[in-house]
Design a protein around this motif. Structure first.
Motif, PDB file in Angstrom:
ATOM      1  N   MET A  19       0.932  -1.122  -0.111  1.00 18.35           N
ATOM      2  CA  MET A  19      -0.086   0.060  -0.088  1.00 18.35           C
ATOM      3  C   MET A  19       0.829   1.293   0.083  1.00 18.35           C
ATOM      4  O   MET A  19       0.662   2.311  -0.546  1.00 18.35           O
ATOM      5  CB  MET A  19      -0.892  -0.153   0.919  1.00 18.35           C
ATOM      6  CG  MET A  19      -1.891  -1.132   1.135  1.00 18.35           C
ATOM      7  SD  MET A  19      -2.795  -1.139   2.933  1.00 18.35           S
ATOM      8  CE  MET A  19      -3.529   0.327   2.898  1.00 18.35           C
ATOM      9  N   TRP A  20       2.088   1.283   0.746  1.00 18.63           N
ATOM     10  CA  TRP A  20       2.961   2.487   1.090  1.00 18.63           C
ATOM     11  C   TRP A  20       3.706   2.579  -0.466  1.00 18.63           C
ATOM     12  O   TRP A  20       3.764   3.765  -0.791  1.00 18.63           O
ATOM     13  CB  TRP A  20       4.019   2.178   2.088  1.00 18.63           C
ATOM     14  CG  TRP A  20       4.714   3.314   2.322  1.00 18.63           C
ATOM     15  CD1 TRP A  20       4.349   4.088   3.240  1.00 18.63           C
ATOM     16  CD2 TRP A  20       6.166   3.424   1.851  1.00 18.63           C
ATOM     17  NE1 TRP A  20       5.680   5.255   3.004  1.00 18.63           N
ATOM     18  CE2 TRP A  20       6.506   4.628   2.389  1.00 18.63           C
ATOM     19  CE3 TRP A  20       6.763   2.626   1.246  1.00 18.63           C
ATOM     20  CZ2 TRP A  20       7.973   5.224   2.150  1.00 18.63           C
ATOM     21  CZ3 TRP A  20       8.074   3.186   0.779  1.00 18.63           C
ATOM     22  CH2 TRP A  20       8.520   4.474   1.224  1.00 18.63           C
ATOM     23  N   LEU A  21       4.204   1.603  -0.794  1.00 20.23           N
ATOM     24  CA  LEU A  21       4.644   1.647  -2.082  1.00 20.23           C
ATOM     25  C   LEU A  21       3.885   2.135  -3.322  1.00 20.23           C
ATOM     26  O   LEU A  21       4.303   3.289  -4.230  1.00 20.23           O
ATOM     27  CB  LEU A  21       5.351   0.217  -2.673  1.00 20.23           C
ATOM     28  CG  LEU A  21       6.449  -0.156  -1.913  1.00 20.23           C
ATOM     29  CD1 LEU A  21       6.907  -1.670  -2.327  1.00 20.23           C
ATOM     30  CD2 LEU A  21       7.706   0.780  -1.986  1.00 20.23           C
ATOM     31  N   ASP A  22       2.611   1.865  -3.556  1.00 22.82           N
ATOM     32  CA  ASP A  22       1.671   2.295  -4.363  1.00 22.82           C
ATOM     33  C   ASP A  22       1.420   3.877  -4.376  1.00 22.82           C
ATOM     34  O   ASP A  22       1.514   4.578  -5.218  1.00 22.82           O
ATOM     35  CB  ASP A  22       0.234   1.581  -4.291  1.00 22.82           C
ATOM     36  CG  ASP A  22       0.522   0.165  -4.831  1.00 22.82           C
ATOM     37  OD1 ASP A  22       1.377  -0.092  -5.609  1.00 22.82           O
ATOM     38  OD2 ASP A  22      -0.595  -0.605  -4.465  1.00 22.82           O
ATOM     39  N   LEU A  86       7.107   9.304   5.570  1.00 25.06           N
ATOM     40  CA  LEU A  86       6.426   8.892   6.746  1.00 25.06           C
ATOM     41  C   LEU A  86       5.082   9.141   6.962  1.00 25.06           C
ATOM     42  O   LEU A  86       4.408   8.653   7.548  1.00 25.06           O
ATOM     43  CB  LEU A  86       7.449   9.636   7.821  1.00 25.06           C
ATOM     44  CG  LEU A  86       8.852   8.647   8.042  1.00 25.06           C
ATOM     45  CD1 LEU A  86       9.643   9.640   8.975  1.00 25.06           C
ATOM     46  CD2 LEU A  86       8.598   7.323   8.599  1.00 25.06           C
ATOM     47  N   GLN A  87       4.643  10.430   6.376  1.00 26.51           N
ATOM     48  CA  GLN A  87       3.467  10.865   6.605  1.00 26.51           C
ATOM     49  C   GLN A  87       2.527   9.826   5.715  1.00 26.51           C
ATOM     50  O   GLN A  87       1.416   9.363   6.050  1.00 26.51           O
ATOM     51  CB  GLN A  87       3.206  12.136   6.054  1.00 26.51           C
ATOM     52  CG  GLN A  87       3.787  13.376   6.723  1.00 26.51           C
ATOM     53  CD  GLN A  87       3.079  13.328   8.283  1.00 26.51           C
ATOM     54  OE1 GLN A  87       2.165  13.036   8.499  1.00 26.51           O
ATOM     55  NE2 GLN A  87       3.909  13.718   9.150  1.00 26.51           N
ATOM     56  N   SER A 115      -1.560   5.555  18.712  1.00 28.51           N
ATOM     57  CA  SER A 115      -0.370   4.561  18.684  1.00 28.51           C
ATOM     58  C   SER A 115       0.560   4.651  17.404  1.00 28.51           C
ATOM     59  O   SER A 115       1.579   4.553  17.643  1.00 28.51           O
ATOM     60  CB  SER A 115      -1.275   3.121  18.424  1.00 28.51           C
ATOM     61  OG  SER A 115      -1.824   3.078  19.553  1.00 28.51           O
ATOM     62  N   VAL A 116      -0.134   4.736  16.045  1.00 25.95           N
ATOM     63  CA  VAL A 116       0.633   5.058  14.936  1.00 25.95           C
ATOM     64  C   VAL A 116       1.690   6.394  15.207  1.00 25.95           C
ATOM     65  O   VAL A 116       2.738   6.262  14.699  1.00 25.95           O
ATOM     66  CB  VAL A 116      -0.168   5.304  13.585  1.00 25.95           C
ATOM     67  CG1 VAL A 116       0.663   5.430  12.629  1.00 25.95           C
ATOM     68  CG2 VAL A 116      -0.813   3.985  13.545  1.00 25.95           C
ATOM     69  N   ASP A 117       1.267   7.508  15.906  1.00 28.01           N
ATOM     70  CA  ASP A 117       1.934   8.649  15.842  1.00 28.01           C
ATOM     71  C   ASP A 117       2.985   8.302  16.799  1.00 28.01           C
ATOM     72  O   ASP A 117       4.209   8.811  16.674  1.00 28.01           O
ATOM     73  CB  ASP A 117       1.060   9.822  16.446  1.00 28.01           C
ATOM     74  CG  ASP A 117       0.257  10.366  15.630  1.00 28.01           C
ATOM     75  OD1 ASP A 117       0.543  10.451  14.280  1.00 28.01           O
ATOM     76  OD2 ASP A 117      -0.742  11.111  15.728  1.00 28.01           O
ATOM     77  N   ARG A 118       2.789   7.465  17.807  1.00 24.04           N
ATOM     78  CA  ARG A 118       3.770   7.065  18.683  1.00 24.04           C
ATOM     79  C   ARG A 118       5.072   6.218  17.899  1.00 24.04           C
ATOM     80  O   ARG A 118       6.289   6.344  18.210  1.00 24.04           O
ATOM     81  CB  ARG A 118       3.449   6.276  19.932  1.00 24.04           C
ATOM     82  CG  ARG A 118       2.964   7.345  21.090  1.00 24.04           C
ATOM     83  CD  ARG A 118       2.473   6.399  22.261  1.00 24.04           C
ATOM     84  NE  ARG A 118       1.400   5.377  22.237  1.00 24.04           N
ATOM     85  CZ  ARG A 118       0.134   5.705  22.684  1.00 24.04           C
ATOM     86  NH1 ARG A 118      -0.206   6.948  22.788  1.00 24.04           N
ATOM     87  NH2 ARG A 118      -0.716   4.818  22.417  1.00 24.04           N
ATOM     88  N   TRP A 119       4.616   5.503  16.979  1.00 26.79           N
ATOM     89  CA  TRP A 119       5.779   4.878  16.130  1.00 26.79           C
ATOM     90  C   TRP A 119       6.371   5.706  15.208  1.00 26.79           C
ATOM     91  O   TRP A 119       7.577   5.516  15.074  1.00 26.79           O
ATOM     92  CB  TRP A 119       5.239   3.676  15.321  1.00 26.79           C
ATOM     93  CG  TRP A 119       3.992   2.728  16.249  1.00 26.79           C
ATOM     94  CD1 TRP A 119       3.866   2.586  17.545  1.00 26.79           C
ATOM     95  CD2 TRP A 119       3.039   2.086  15.545  1.00 26.79           C
ATOM     96  NE1 TRP A 119       3.019   1.743  17.757  1.00 26.79           N
ATOM     97  CE2 TRP A 119       2.322   1.434  16.661  1.00 26.79           C
ATOM     98  CE3 TRP A 119       2.649   1.779  14.168  1.00 26.79           C
ATOM     99  CZ2 TRP A 119       1.309   0.494  16.259  1.00 26.79           C
ATOM    100  CZ3 TRP A 119       1.460   0.850  13.873  1.00 26.79           C
ATOM    101  CH2 TRP A 119       0.945   0.294  14.982  1.00 26.79           C
ATOM    102  N   GLU A 121       6.461   9.380  14.801  1.00 31.60           N
ATOM    103  CA  GLU A 121       7.327  10.582  15.255  1.00 31.60           C
ATOM    104  C   GLU A 121       8.605  10.334  15.810  1.00 31.60           C
ATOM    105  O   GLU A 121       9.451  11.251  15.489  1.00 31.60           O
ATOM    106  CB  GLU A 121       6.212  11.225  16.279  1.00 31.60           C
ATOM    107  CG  GLU A 121       5.070  11.894  15.981  1.00 31.60           C
ATOM    108  CD  GLU A 121       4.261  12.329  16.909  1.00 31.60           C
ATOM    109  OE1 GLU A 121       4.770  12.447  18.284  1.00 31.60           O
ATOM    110  OE2 GLU A 121       3.249  12.959  16.870  1.00 31.60           O
ATOM    111  N   PRO A 122       9.167   9.295  16.482  1.00 29.02           N
ATOM    112  CA  PRO A 122      10.594   9.054  17.067  1.00 29.02           C
ATOM    113  C   PRO A 122      11.054   8.861  15.569  1.00 29.02           C
ATOM    114  O   PRO A 122      12.440   9.311  15.559  1.00 29.02           O
ATOM    115  CB  PRO A 122      10.552   7.919  17.726  1.00 29.02           C
ATOM    116  CG  PRO A 122       9.121   7.902  18.219  1.00 29.02           C
ATOM    117  CD  PRO A 122       8.154   8.349  17.306  1.00 29.02           C
TER     118      PRO A 122
END
Length: 289
Positions: A19-22, A86-87, A115-119, A121-122
């Motif tokens: 999905m990300w690659l597309d 990353l967005q 939860s996803v933001d916590r992964w 953002e760092p």
């Protein structure tokens, strides 16, 4: 709850990667990577998403992020590639996790987003910091290299050195020129130093002032400075500005300046063919031919 969401993402990483690659591929033609080959773009994207998942698993290291950031800099890709990537990862991961639940309310959506933001953002902070640090380091090295090349002093013969100048001369560079001239003239025991301004596009009052100062400094340590490469337009500018260059010799070309330097050091250029003819004449006279 966060552990549950992370388990969903990691278990279905292949689907999220596709999905990300597309999504990323659809951005290629309208952004900074449009001129990159498809092969390089795909391999870099896969490396990028691998870095993301490695960091989420807690298996990543600063070295991994540093190497990836340095690679992007060497490729000439901007920082926005990292932030956009990353967005996009954040969006497709949230969409996938939400799609795995039959009952989705506002609290559930909020928990997923947090939860996803916590992964993510760092990873953003680390990658941006590593990218910025690598960029500053590379710029620093380039600055040092440019300084070394901006005012080189080249010994061409015993007692004769040349400083070719190319580009604009500002106050900082003029200071470097002065230092290199003085140190080089002493180091090479130069009797004559030729400053070649053929590659200097503009000679205004400030540039001429810096050159005069440098020539005067060279004179004070016992060497003579010859200014060469004075093109007609520069000569006219110097005259119009009323700049006095009469304290040291000037020549229109490096060749003429070098000939002048040879004269000043009691040397001259001999025609080899003429010398051969003279030697042959002498030999013939000795042999009676």
């Amino acid at each position: 709850m966060d552990k549950k969401f992370k388990e969903i993402a990691l278990t279905n990483s292949d689907t999220i990667v596709h999905m990300w690659l597309d999504e990323i591929d659809s951005l290629k033609e309208q952004n900074y990577t449009a001129t990159v080959s498809d092969e390089l773009f795909e391999s870099t994207n896969r490396e990028f998403v691998n870095v993301i998942f490695t960091s989420i698993k807690g298996e990543g290291s600063t070295k991994t992020l540093e190497d990836f950031s340095e690679k992007l800099i060497n490729l000439g890709w901007p920082l926005s590639y990292i932030t956009d990537g990353l967005q996009v990862f954040r969006r497709v991961t949230v969409e996938f996790i939400l799609g795995q639940s039959e009952q989705v309310d506002s609290d559930y959506i909020s928990n997923v987003l947090k939860s996803v933001d916590r992964w993510v953002e760092p990873i953003i902070r680390q990658l941006v910091n590593e990218y910025s640090g690598s960029w500053e380091h590379i710029v620093s090295l380039q600055r040092v290299a440019l300084q070394e090349l901006s005012a080189p002093l080249i010994p061409v013969m015993d007692g004769i050195t040349v400083m070719p100048l190319i580009g604009t001369i500002d106050t900082e560079r003029a200071k470097l020129i002065m230092e290199n001239l003085l140190e080089g003239a002493i180091k090479h025991n130069s009797d004559v130093v030729l400053i070649d301004i053929t590659g200097v596009p503009v000679v205004d009052t400030m540039v001429a002032h810096h050159i005069i100062q440098a020539a005067e400094a060279v004179r004070l340590i016992g060497s003579t400075c010859i200014l060469v490469g004075i093109r007609p337009e520069i000569a006219q500018t110097i005259v119009n500005l009323g700049i006095d260059l009469g304290k040291f010799p000037t020549k229109s070309s490096l060749k003429k300046g070098f000939q002048k330097a040879l004269e000043m050091t009691n040397r001259k250029i001999e025609d080899i063919e003429t010398k051969d003819e003279e030697i042959e004449t002498i030999l013939n006279s000795l042999t009676g031919e």
